[in-house]
Scaffold this active site. Structure first.
Site, PDB file in Angstrom:
ATOM      1  CE  LYS A 132      -0.726   7.307  -3.998  1.00 18.55           C
ATOM      2  NZ  LYS A 132       0.654   7.780  -4.257  1.00 18.55           N
ATOM      3  CD  GLU A 187       3.536  11.800   3.620  1.00 18.22           C
ATOM      4  OE1 GLU A 187       4.173  10.834   3.177  1.00 18.22           O
ATOM      5  OE2 GLU A 187       3.125  12.713   2.885  1.00 18.22           O
ATOM      6  NE  ARG A 243       9.820   2.710  -0.152  1.00 18.80           N
ATOM      7  CZ  ARG A 243       8.799   3.522   0.109  1.00 18.80           C
ATOM      8  NH1 ARG A 243       8.127   3.382   1.235  1.00 18.80           N
ATOM      9  NH2 ARG A 243       8.445   4.460  -0.740  1.00 18.80           N
TER      10      ARG A 243
END
Length: 512
Positions: free
Chosen positions: A402, A406, A488
């Site tokens: 990562k 964002e 989600r």
């Protein structure tokens, strides 16, 4: 949920068609909507920009362990307080920036904005955080019997989206549970699903309202307002609008300001306080003092296309408006901060977390239970070990790489990691973190996306919202509350989960 009926229940073609049509109509009627992508409705067909389509959504609420749901909700105020404290520790953030800044101009530029404002002096001590902590369910096989816990995927400190649509999705599934599911051949009887209340619209709006009232009345006799800072061509506009309308219902003026228009429609009053004034483009005689700036833009490099974009961010940061977030709070949400906070406590030494929350307290213990294994990619001993894992294709399959970003679509997964690193200058590797993938228990569901049905295994990610207002100087917390939830869901073959980025869909919890 009855054990005699499979979940989700099998649907006949007629049942599926009826359920899909009901979802489409309810979604449009209740604002569970997005602007269509050009691949769905071409721009030449939608030239006046009037079209809206239902957001991608599951036909049924996904089963989610009740103890995990309660765990995520109950820890949110502790996370709010933790990240408020992190944002106040400039020395700690300076070290975090130093460790990732090679190869990351975006983080360097954000830090430079802070340093520039610091040099002339901040005029606003209050900060607003509308946060979202994202989790997946982890089954701990080392415990007997195995224990289900939530493990944190990431913590969002800027543009924590879908608070508006998450409330609507919970409403959709509650409506279907009352009207449609009991009529199926494999019926789900009314009351058989445990569907928790979800007031994320109200919860997030209360945070904005708390900041607005904390700002106080104008000293220069202008009406005060809230600004929603937005991206041009925003498809997820209705999610933002639900929150905007809720704030406006409390008689607070709210205006939407495109990030690109900051320097043309706002100016700073030449007073010691440096009030931010907004001139209404549709009626320039109307001038408002900005009490709160809620940023749904400015979270990624794509919003900063030239020097004037960075000048605009500096312009906002040096003003008296309460920022959501400040640059320091945005930097507190970097993956590097998450990795350092989750670093295991050395024997007989304090943890890094203890800089902000004392070790061995109930809060610290609860936070530790949500941490997963995250490693630096620097040249420290731990970083060199992580590099070895990341460069071996078989070992890399258990990890995600990562960057400090964002918004979805930025991560590198599993077998793609070694090749990515080989193409990336080694001097830039330290700007990434390596996270052990969380493998949740298998779940089945049906997804409706762009009018098409996708059915099969899914992966669910729980987001818990929080709202916090605090004083950067004194540390006093004026408001701190949990503010609803988001579920989600994506197909279990998909790596990314962002709804706006085109990967996931909206869902809600059926607690089991």
């Amino acid at each position: 949920m009855t054990s005699s009926v499979p979940y989700p229940p099998p649907l006949t073609t007629a049942e599926q068609e009826k359920l899909v049509q009901t979802i489409k109509d309810w979604s449009i009627a209740n604002g569970l909507t997005v602007r269509p992508a050009p691949t769905v409705i071409p721009d030449e067909v939608n030239s006046t920009g009037i079209a809206a389509v239902n957001a991608p959504v599951t036909l049924f609420p996904s089963p989610f362990p009740k103890q995990c749901f309660v765990q995520g909700k109950s820890i949110q105020t502790a996370y709010n307080a933790l990240y408020a404290a992190v944002s106040r520790d400039e020395a700690f953030l300076a070290q975090m920036v130093k460790e990732v800044v090679d190869g990351d101009d975006f983080i360097r530029n954000l830090w430079d904005v802070h340093l520039k404002v610091k040099a002339e002096g901040y005029t606003q001590n209050l900060s607003l955080g509308l946060f979202r902590s994202d989790y997946m369910v982890h089954q701990d096989e080392n415990a007997q019997p195995p224990v289900l816990q939530v493990k944190q995927v990431e913590f969002n400190t800027i543009a924590s989206s879908f608070g508006g649509l998450s409330t609507k999705t919970s409403g959709l599934h509650k409506y279907l549970a009352q009207t449609e599911y009991p009529l199926l051949d494999k019926a789900l009887p009314g009351g058989s699903l445990d569907l928790p209340d979800n007031q994320s619209i109200h919860g997030l709006a209360k945070g904005i309202e708390a900041a607005f009232h904390a700002y106080g009345k104008s000293e220069i006799n202008h009406p005060t307002c809230v600004i929603f800072l937005t991206q041009v061509g925003e498809r997820n506009v209705f999610d933002q609008r639900h929150l905007e309308y809720q704030v406006a219902s409390s008689a607070i003026p709210v205006f939407r300001l495109p990030f690109s228009d900051i320097l043309t429609t706002t100016f700073i009053k030449e007073t010691p306080k440096r009030q931010l004034l907004y001139r209404l483009p549709s009626n320039p005689s109307k001038v408002f003092e900005v009490a709160v700036i809620y940023m749904r833009a400015g979270y990624g490099p794509g919003d900063y296309t030239d020097a004037s974009s960075w000048q605009a961010r500096y312009h906002l940061e040096r003003s008296a408006a309460i920022k959501c977030p400040t640059v320091l709070t945005q930097l507190a949400g970097t993956k590097k901060v998450q990795q350092v906070l989750a670093t295991p406590r050395p024997a007989s030494e304090p943890s890094m977390l203890s800089k902000f929350i004392q070790d061995d307290t109930d809060q610290a213990k609860a936070l530790w239970k949500t941490f997963t294994n995250i490693y630096p990619m620097d040249t420290s001993e731990a970083g060199l070990e992580a590099r070895k894992k990341a460069l071996v294709p078989e070992a890399a399959k258990a990890y995600v790489l990562k960057p400090q970003r964002e918004g979805g679509g930025n991560n590198i997964y599993r077998g793609a990691i070694p090749e990515f690193l080989r193409k990336t200058p080694e001097s830039h590797w330290g700007s990434y973190i390596l996270m052990e993938l969380i493998t949740p228990p298998p779940v089945e569901n049906v997804i409706l996306r762009n009018g098409q049905i996708e059915q099969g295994g899914v992966i669910c990610e729980l987001g818990v919202y929080g709202a916090c207002v605090w004083d950067q100087q004194s540390g006093q917390v004026h408001y701190n509350d949990e503010a609803g939830y988001l579920l989600r869901t994506k197909g279990d073959k998909s790596e990314e989960g962002g709804v706006a980025a085109g990967y996931g869909c909206m869902d809600s919890c059926s607690l089991v």
